[in-house]
Motif scaffolding. Structure first.
Motif, PDB file in Angstrom:
ATOM      1  N   ILE A 195       0.862  -1.172   0.000  1.00  0.00           N
ATOM      2  CA  ILE A 195       0.000   0.000   0.000  1.00  0.00           C
ATOM      3  C   ILE A 195       0.905   1.230   0.000  1.00  0.00           C
ATOM      4  O   ILE A 195       1.750   1.377   0.877  1.00  0.00           O
ATOM      5  CB  ILE A 195      -0.922   0.021   1.233  1.00  0.00           C
ATOM      6  CG1 ILE A 195      -1.845  -1.189   1.189  1.00  0.00           C
ATOM      7  CG2 ILE A 195      -1.702   1.312   1.306  1.00  0.00           C
ATOM      8  CD1 ILE A 195      -2.754  -1.300   2.368  1.00  0.00           C
ATOM      9  N   MET A 250     -10.652  -1.947   6.711  1.00  0.00           N
ATOM     10  CA  MET A 250     -10.532  -0.984   5.611  1.00  0.00           C
ATOM     11  C   MET A 250      -9.445  -1.413   4.623  1.00  0.00           C
ATOM     12  O   MET A 250      -9.619  -1.291   3.415  1.00  0.00           O
ATOM     13  CB  MET A 250     -10.253   0.417   6.148  1.00  0.00           C
ATOM     14  CG  MET A 250     -11.444   1.031   6.875  1.00  0.00           C
ATOM     15  SD  MET A 250     -12.969   1.077   5.910  1.00  0.00           S
ATOM     16  CE  MET A 250     -12.508   2.172   4.586  1.00  0.00           C
ATOM     17  N   GLN A 251      -8.340  -1.909   5.113  1.00  0.00           N
ATOM     18  CA  GLN A 251      -7.264  -2.396   4.255  1.00  0.00           C
ATOM     19  C   GLN A 251      -7.743  -3.598   3.447  1.00  0.00           C
ATOM     20  O   GLN A 251      -7.480  -3.708   2.254  1.00  0.00           O
ATOM     21  CB  GLN A 251      -6.057  -2.775   5.100  1.00  0.00           C
ATOM     22  CG  GLN A 251      -4.886  -3.287   4.297  1.00  0.00           C
ATOM     23  CD  GLN A 251      -3.719  -3.671   5.192  1.00  0.00           C
ATOM     24  OE1 GLN A 251      -3.608  -3.213   6.319  1.00  0.00           O
ATOM     25  NE2 GLN A 251      -2.858  -4.510   4.686  1.00  0.00           N
ATOM     26  N   SER A 285     -10.188  -2.374   0.752  1.00  0.00           N
ATOM     27  CA  SER A 285      -9.439  -1.682  -0.298  1.00  0.00           C
ATOM     28  C   SER A 285      -8.780  -2.671  -1.255  1.00  0.00           C
ATOM     29  O   SER A 285      -8.874  -2.538  -2.478  1.00  0.00           O
ATOM     30  CB  SER A 285      -8.391  -0.772   0.342  1.00  0.00           C
ATOM     31  OG  SER A 285      -7.599  -0.179  -0.641  1.00  0.00           O
ATOM     32  N   GLU A 286      -8.131  -3.685  -0.716  1.00  0.00           N
ATOM     33  CA  GLU A 286      -7.469  -4.691  -1.561  1.00  0.00           C
ATOM     34  C   GLU A 286      -8.500  -5.525  -2.324  1.00  0.00           C
ATOM     35  O   GLU A 286      -8.310  -5.850  -3.489  1.00  0.00           O
ATOM     36  CB  GLU A 286      -6.576  -5.590  -0.708  1.00  0.00           C
ATOM     37  CG  GLU A 286      -5.773  -6.591  -1.489  1.00  0.00           C
ATOM     38  CD  GLU A 286      -4.731  -5.964  -2.402  1.00  0.00           C
ATOM     39  OE1 GLU A 286      -4.320  -6.656  -3.368  1.00  0.00           O
ATOM     40  OE2 GLU A 286      -4.323  -4.814  -2.188  1.00  0.00           O
ATOM     41  N   LYS A 336     -11.464  -4.559  -3.359  1.00  0.00           N
ATOM     42  CA  LYS A 336     -12.011  -3.748  -4.445  1.00  0.00           C
ATOM     43  C   LYS A 336     -11.064  -3.703  -5.650  1.00  0.00           C
ATOM     44  O   LYS A 336     -11.515  -3.648  -6.785  1.00  0.00           O
ATOM     45  CB  LYS A 336     -12.315  -2.336  -3.943  1.00  0.00           C
ATOM     46  CG  LYS A 336     -13.587  -2.288  -3.112  1.00  0.00           C
ATOM     47  CD  LYS A 336     -13.897  -0.994  -2.412  1.00  0.00           C
ATOM     48  CE  LYS A 336     -13.482   0.269  -3.021  1.00  0.00           C
ATOM     49  NZ  LYS A 336     -13.876   1.462  -2.243  1.00  0.00           N
ATOM     50  N   LYS A 337      -9.761  -3.752  -5.420  1.00  0.00           N
ATOM     51  CA  LYS A 337      -8.795  -3.790  -6.511  1.00  0.00           C
ATOM     52  C   LYS A 337      -8.914  -5.083  -7.308  1.00  0.00           C
ATOM     53  O   LYS A 337      -8.745  -5.101  -8.516  1.00  0.00           O
ATOM     54  CB  LYS A 337      -7.364  -3.687  -5.981  1.00  0.00           C
ATOM     55  CG  LYS A 337      -7.002  -2.358  -5.403  1.00  0.00           C
ATOM     56  CD  LYS A 337      -5.588  -2.420  -4.853  1.00  0.00           C
ATOM     57  CE  LYS A 337      -5.274  -1.246  -3.974  1.00  0.00           C
ATOM     58  NZ  LYS A 337      -3.968  -1.394  -3.309  1.00  0.00           N
ATOM     59  N   THR A 371     -18.971   2.577   6.935  1.00  0.00           N
ATOM     60  CA  THR A 371     -17.581   2.591   7.385  1.00  0.00           C
ATOM     61  C   THR A 371     -17.314   1.246   8.048  1.00  0.00           C
ATOM     62  O   THR A 371     -18.136   0.757   8.815  1.00  0.00           O
ATOM     63  CB  THR A 371     -17.307   3.733   8.373  1.00  0.00           C
ATOM     64  OG1 THR A 371     -18.176   3.593   9.487  1.00  0.00           O
ATOM     65  CG2 THR A 371     -17.503   5.087   7.717  1.00  0.00           C
TER      66      THR A 371
END
Length: 111
Positions: A9, A89-90, A93-94, A96-97, A109
């Motif tokens: 990240i 959250m991490q 995020s990963e 979604k990639k 949230t």
């Protein structure tokens, strides 16, 4: 490349340390969910949505944590699994990639 046990990240490597009874490992084509002697590979294209859960029955045993995530995916039988990422959250995020079409609750949230 089989599986990624750490993710990068913004140029720094962050170990994907996950607590709880079920933890995810990002692989090239699949999300590997490991819990004790059990493991489950979920292809990224089959993951439909992610939602927060406070269910104490997480994975194969009762969880001491009060907040996890539930992944819903396309499968013949039981198309969801609960996991407890340490950094939600991490993880989101990963995910979604790797899974661009995953649906998340609006204005949610993940603490």
């Amino acid at each position: 490349m089989p599986c990624v046990y750490s993710i990068s990240i913004t140029g720094e490597t962050v170990t994907s340390s996950i607590s709880g009874s079920k933890y995810p490992v990002f692989c090239e084509d699949d999300l590997l969910i490991k819990g004790g002697p059990f493991q489950n590979k979920i292809p990224y294209e089959s993951i439909r949505r992610v939602a927060p859960t406070s269910d104490k029955l997480t994975g194969y045993r009762i969880s001491a944590a009060d907040k996890g995530l539930e992944l819903f995916y396309q499968r013949d039988v039981h198309g969801s699994i609960k996991i407890l990422p340490k950094d939600k959250m991490q993880f989101i995020s990963e995910l979604k990639k790797r899974c661009a079409n995953v649906q998340l609750p609006p204005n949610q949230t993940f603490e």
